[in-house]
Design a protein around this motif. Structure first.
Motif, PDB file in Angstrom:
ATOM      1  N   TYR B  35       0.835  -1.186   0.000  1.00 19.88           N
ATOM      2  CA  TYR B  35       0.000   0.000   0.000  1.00 19.88           C
ATOM      3  C   TYR B  35       0.877   1.245   0.000  1.00 19.88           C
ATOM      4  CZ  TYR B  35      -4.148  -2.726   1.226  1.00 19.88           C
ATOM      5  OH  TYR B  35      -5.182  -3.618   1.212  1.00 19.88           O
ATOM      6  N   GLN B  37       0.668   5.275   1.265  1.00 20.22           N
ATOM      7  CA  GLN B  37      -0.076   6.173   2.130  1.00 20.22           C
ATOM      8  C   GLN B  37       0.391   7.600   1.897  1.00 20.22           C
ATOM      9  OE1 GLN B  37       0.279   5.491   6.374  1.00 20.22           O
ATOM     10  NE2 GLN B  37      -1.520   6.711   6.830  1.00 20.22           N
ATOM     11  N   GLY B  40      -4.079  12.446   4.022  1.00 17.95           N
ATOM     12  CA  GLY B  40      -5.447  12.760   3.613  1.00 17.95           C
ATOM     13  C   GLY B  40      -6.033  11.835   2.566  1.00 17.95           C
ATOM     14  N   GLN B  41      -5.260  10.825   2.144  1.00 14.77           N
ATOM     15  CA  GLN B  41      -5.776   9.929   1.092  1.00 14.77           C
ATOM     16  C   GLN B  41      -5.934   8.505   1.558  1.00 14.77           C
ATOM     17  OE1 GLN B  41      -4.576  10.369  -2.980  1.00 14.77           O
ATOM     18  NE2 GLN B  41      -3.287  12.125  -2.503  1.00 14.77           N
ATOM     19  N   GLY B  42      -5.657   8.219   2.783  1.00 12.68           N
ATOM     20  CA  GLY B  42      -5.789   6.848   3.246  1.00 12.68           C
ATOM     21  C   GLY B  42      -4.759   5.945   2.608  1.00 12.68           C
ATOM     22  N   LEU B  43      -5.077   4.677   2.508  1.00 14.97           N
ATOM     23  CA  LEU B  43      -4.180   3.690   1.924  1.00 14.97           C
ATOM     24  C   LEU B  43      -4.688   3.292   0.546  1.00 14.97           C
ATOM     25  CD1 LEU B  43      -3.570   3.465   5.033  1.00 14.97           C
ATOM     26  CD2 LEU B  43      -3.006   1.082   4.575  1.00 14.97           C
ATOM     27  N   LEU B  45      -3.988   0.657  -2.699  1.00 13.56           N
ATOM     28  CA  LEU B  45      -3.359  -0.622  -3.008  1.00 13.56           C
ATOM     29  C   LEU B  45      -2.535  -0.528  -4.284  1.00 13.56           C
ATOM     30  CD1 LEU B  45      -3.103  -3.645  -2.280  1.00 13.56           C
ATOM     31  CD2 LEU B  45      -5.135  -4.034  -3.693  1.00 13.56           C
ATOM     32  N   ASP B  59      -4.986  -0.625  -7.365  1.00 15.23           N
ATOM     33  CA  ASP B  59      -5.576   0.566  -7.976  1.00 15.23           C
ATOM     34  C   ASP B  59      -4.545   1.526  -8.569  1.00 15.23           C
ATOM     35  OD1 ASP B  59      -7.765   0.480  -5.162  1.00 15.23           O
ATOM     36  OD2 ASP B  59      -8.161  -0.253  -7.190  1.00 15.23           O
ATOM     37  N   PHE B  88       4.813   7.248   1.926  1.00 12.77           N
ATOM     38  CA  PHE B  88       5.040   6.240   2.953  1.00 12.77           C
ATOM     39  C   PHE B  88       4.481   4.929   2.413  1.00 12.77           C
ATOM     40  CE2 PHE B  88       6.268   4.864   6.956  1.00 12.77           C
ATOM     41  CZ  PHE B  88       5.249   4.351   7.739  1.00 12.77           C
ATOM     42  N   LEU B  90       3.647   0.891   2.801  1.00 12.84           N
ATOM     43  CA  LEU B  90       3.321  -0.116   3.806  1.00 12.84           C
ATOM     44  C   LEU B  90       3.142  -1.478   3.159  1.00 12.84           C
ATOM     45  CD1 LEU B  90       0.787   1.985   5.828  1.00 12.84           C
ATOM     46  CD2 LEU B  90       2.865   1.000   6.778  1.00 12.84           C
ATOM     47  N   ARG B 112       9.604   5.094   4.466  1.00 11.58           N
ATOM     48  CA  ARG B 112       9.315   6.441   3.967  1.00 11.58           C
ATOM     49  C   ARG B 112      10.311   6.772   2.868  1.00 11.58           C
ATOM     50  NH1 ARG B 112       5.899  10.056   5.408  1.00 11.58           N
ATOM     51  NH2 ARG B 112       5.450   9.027   7.386  1.00 11.58           N
TER      52      ARG B 112
END
Lengths: 113, 116
Positions: B35, B37, B40-43, B45, B59, B88, B90, B112
């Protein structure tokens, strides 16, 4: 399209007060719902999940969540907030078909001493 | 202790260079995910893999590549084709195959990446 919404970017609550972090979802099938917490510069930690059964789910660190099918919501709750609960919280949904998890944009919780 | 190890924690690269992020898990999980990150945009994929030698685009796969040669390893390469690679990243894994729908994702502590 599948989606998860966290309508509040920021939630502030006084220490000792109850807290609620909101989540709503839009999916075409039966959802599996999850809550995660993220501390600064760390990965996400699993808190709890809803699969089927009781609408009130209990999880880690005293958190619980209430599933409401008619309102398509899965709000995270805690009866008494701690300063150490301050973090970023994510709601996620997975369908019973497919392998993807869909995450909300996150809610930053600040517990004020 | 079982878990997911991402390395390095911080990574700096010059624009135009490819860079590979490491992800290793000793949880014996079948599925692994990457993922991205952004604030403000969440995670979002990037790629996921259900079994060794198989993976699917998420996505935002453009500008990224992965491999899954071993069950415990799922490295991500950020190529020069990725227009905005600073983020970042994940890595996550999950127990079980497709039918185990209620198993949660387990996450590493992230890398990061800063590209200048």
């Amino acid at each position: 399209a599948q989606s998860v919404a966290q309508p509040e970017d920021q939630v502030n609550v006084a220490e000792g007060n109850p807290l609620t972090v909101k989540c709503t979802y839009s999916v075409s099938g039966n959802p599996y719902l999850f809550w995660y917490v993220q501390y600064p510069n760390r990965g996400l930690q699993f808190l709890l999940k809803y699969i089927t059964g009781d609408n009130l789910v209990k999880g880690s660190y005293g958190f619980e969540a209430e599933f409401n099918k008619s309102q398509t919501s899965f709000h995270l709750k805690k009866p008494s907030a701690l300063v150490s609960d301050s973090a970023l919280y994510f709601c996620a949904v997975r369908l019973n078909t497919g392998n993807q998890f869909y995450f909300g944009t996150g809610t930053s919780l600040t517990v004020i001493p | 202790d079982g878990g997911i190890t991402q390395s390095p924690k911080y990574l700096f690269r010059k624009e135009g260079q490819n860079v590979t992020l490491s992800c290793e898990q000793n949880l014996n999980h079948d599925a692994m995910y990457w993922y991205r990150q952004d604030p403000g945009q969440g995670l979002r994929l990037i790629y996921y893999s259900q079994i060794v030698n198989d993976f699917q685009k998420g996505d935002i796969a453009e500008g990224y590549s992965v491999s899954r040669e071993k069950k415990e390893s799922f490295p991500l390469t950020v190529t020069s084709a990725q227009k905005n690679p600073t983020a970042f990243y994940l890595c996550a894994s999950r127990q079980g195959a497709s039918l185990n729908y209620n198993s949660p994702l387990h996450f590493g502590n992230g890398t990061r990446l800063t590209v200048t």
